[in-house]
Design a protein around this motif. Structure first.
Motif, PDB file in Angstrom:
ATOM      1  N   UNK A   1      -3.623  34.647 -66.553  1.00  0.00           N
ATOM      2  CA  UNK A   1      -3.077  33.647 -67.483  1.00  0.00           C
ATOM      3  C   UNK A   1      -3.122  32.245 -66.875  1.00  0.00           C
ATOM      4  N   UNK A   2      -2.744  32.141 -65.617  1.00  0.00           N
ATOM      5  CA  UNK A   2      -2.736  30.821 -64.968  1.00  0.00           C
ATOM      6  C   UNK A   2      -4.151  30.268 -64.830  1.00  0.00           C
ATOM      7  N   UNK A   3      -5.105  31.140 -64.530  1.00  0.00           N
ATOM      8  CA  UNK A   3      -6.502  30.696 -64.453  1.00  0.00           C
ATOM      9  C   UNK A   3      -6.979  30.192 -65.815  1.00  0.00           C
ATOM     10  N   UNK A   4      -6.670  30.958 -66.860  1.00  0.00           N
ATOM     11  CA  UNK A   4      -7.058  30.532 -68.217  1.00  0.00           C
ATOM     12  C   UNK A   4      -6.444  29.173 -68.547  1.00  0.00           C
ATOM     13  N   UNK A   5      -5.197  28.989 -68.132  1.00  0.00           N
ATOM     14  CA  UNK A   5      -4.509  27.726 -68.405  1.00  0.00           C
ATOM     15  C   UNK A   5      -5.171  26.571 -67.660  1.00  0.00           C
ATOM     16  N   UNK A   6      -5.544  26.800 -66.409  1.00  0.00           N
ATOM     17  CA  UNK A   6      -6.231  25.753 -65.645  1.00  0.00           C
ATOM     18  C   UNK A   6      -7.571  25.401 -66.293  1.00  0.00           C
ATOM     19  N   UNK A   7      -8.356  26.405 -66.629  1.00  0.00           N
ATOM     20  CA  UNK A   7      -9.659  26.126 -67.239  1.00  0.00           C
ATOM     21  C   UNK A   7      -9.496  25.371 -68.561  1.00  0.00           C
ATOM     22  N   UNK A   8      -8.495  25.774 -69.334  1.00  0.00           N
ATOM     23  CA  UNK A   8      -8.257  25.115 -70.620  1.00  0.00           C
ATOM     24  C   UNK A   8      -7.796  23.670 -70.423  1.00  0.00           C
ATOM     25  N   UNK A   9      -6.822  23.461 -69.532  1.00  0.00           N
ATOM     26  CA  UNK A   9      -6.281  22.131 -69.295  1.00  0.00           C
ATOM     27  C   UNK A   9      -7.298  21.182 -68.681  1.00  0.00           C
TER      28      UNK A   9
END
Length: 378
Positions: A269-277
């Motif tokens: 989830x945190x990786x997805x959030x970083x890539x998205x942000x």
């Protein structure tokens, strides 16, 4: 304000883990240590998802990787290794310098070779002894997503399968026995979220038999000696880093309190959030979509950004530490360690600092990165 350590290791260490090092120093030849060490080994087996022997080295991850080579590889042995970054290159060079013959399956940085290339190499060379794989290439934020298939291949070809999992174990899937991994190496200061200096290794019965029958001409990293001391005394052959053992033990406790499956989901989830942000700011990942890591986020710089100035600004003004690039990627990318105890706070604070730093440098980046990231965390 304390530094937020968003490096690809060492990572932020929870206070409980740091405080564990305040335990009194004990005799490493005492029953007190044997109880501690047995407990650590059992928890590490659970973390690796293995029934195989586990050894704990007081060293960096590089020491453990070197140990896997010098105990298994002999002069002239053919060793297949995919090479697509700094650490896989180092490992291939180490194999060659020890007398092995590396067969390098090279691919551009940020990409992985296709699985079919491994099949072709094994078909071409009938006498391959081992396959070494850097599961997560820390220098490029690239993860191999067919580790299970490589394990099946090694099983069919009767080759040893070794996984350098220094920067990923504890943050992504790695069922050692299920994937037929003979030797798996990791380190305490990455996704396990303990201080640096402890490097566990799991060794399958097949690899253990070979190592015991063909002992390496070395002393400190001689795994046969570690097997002997553990089986006979539940001890290490040399003085372990006792405070780090206490910290590592407590870090393992935290992992299992959270649950390994939950921990892996949190990292994803945190990786997805970083890539998205980061994408919302106009930044692009260095790794290709099918190879992107969930624990090391490597990002291409925007045109004209000075690496040192940017990372100094993050450090000095916002107390956020990120890493630069290695070798020919120096100045071209920066890397975020999204591992260990990483959560919503780490993601939001890091993205906010990055966005603000760019603006302070006169670079107009779109706003809204935080909201985009949060949408992936809920």
């Amino acid at each position: 304000m304390e530094y937020l350590v968003m490096l690809p290791g060492p990572t932020n260490v929870p206070n409980r883990v740091m405080n564990a090092m305040l335990a009194p120093v004990i005799n490493h030849r005492s029953e007190d240590f044997r109880v501690l060490y047995r407990s650590i080994i059992e928890k590490t087996q659970k973390l690796f998802q293995t029934q195989s022997d586990v050894i704990l080295l007081s060293s960096s991850g590089t020491g453990a990787v070197e140990s896997s080579v010098v105990n298994l590889i002999r002069k002239g042995d053919k060793v297949v290794i995919p090479v697509n970054g700094e650490f896989s290159t180092r490992l291939a060079d180490l194999i060659d310098s020890w007398g092995g013959q590396s067969i390098r399956i090279e691919s551009p940085y940020g990409e992985n070779p296709s699985y079919d290339e491994f099949e072709e190499v094994f078909d071409e060379h009938k006498d391959i002894k081992a396959l070494y794989v850097v599961y997560n290439e820390t220098s490029t934020g690239t993860t191999i997503r067919y580790m299970d298939k490589l394990g099946d291949l090694c099983g069919r070809k009767n080759a040893f399968y070794i996984a350098d999992s220094v920067s990923i174990l504890g943050g992504d899937e790695l069922p050692v026995d299920k994937w037929n991994i003979d030797i798996c190496v990791t380190a305490s200061q990455k996704a396990i979220a303990a201080p640096p200096g402890v490097s566990p290794i799991s060794v399958s019965p097949k690899a253990k038999k070979y190592i015991q029958e063909n002992p390496a001409p070395i002393l400190y990293f001689n795994l046969k000696r570690y097997f002997k001391y553990y089986s006979e005394h539940f001890e290490t052959p040399f003085t372990p880093a006792l405070p780090l053992c206490y910290a590592y033990d407590e870090a393992l406790n935290l992992i299992f309190e959270e649950g390994l499956e939950n921990r892996i989901k949190r990292h994803r989830k945190c990786a997805d959030a970083f890539y998205e942000g980061l994408g919302a700011m106009g930044l692009t990942p260095y790794a290709k979509p099918d190879a992107r890591s969930n624990v090391v986020i490597a990002v291409n710089y925007l045109e004209g950004v000075d690496d040192k100035k940017f990372r100094d600004l993050l450090s000095n003004e916002f107390k956020v530490l990120v890493a630069g690039g290695f070798g020919n990627l120096k100045g071209r990318v920066f890397r975020i360690g999204s591992m260990g105890e990483v959560n919503k706070y780490h993601v939001v604070r890091t993205l906010s600092a990055i966005e603000s730093a760019f603006r302070m440098m006169g670079i107009d980046v779109p706003s809204g990165s935080i909201n985009k990231a949060i949408s992936k965390l809920n």
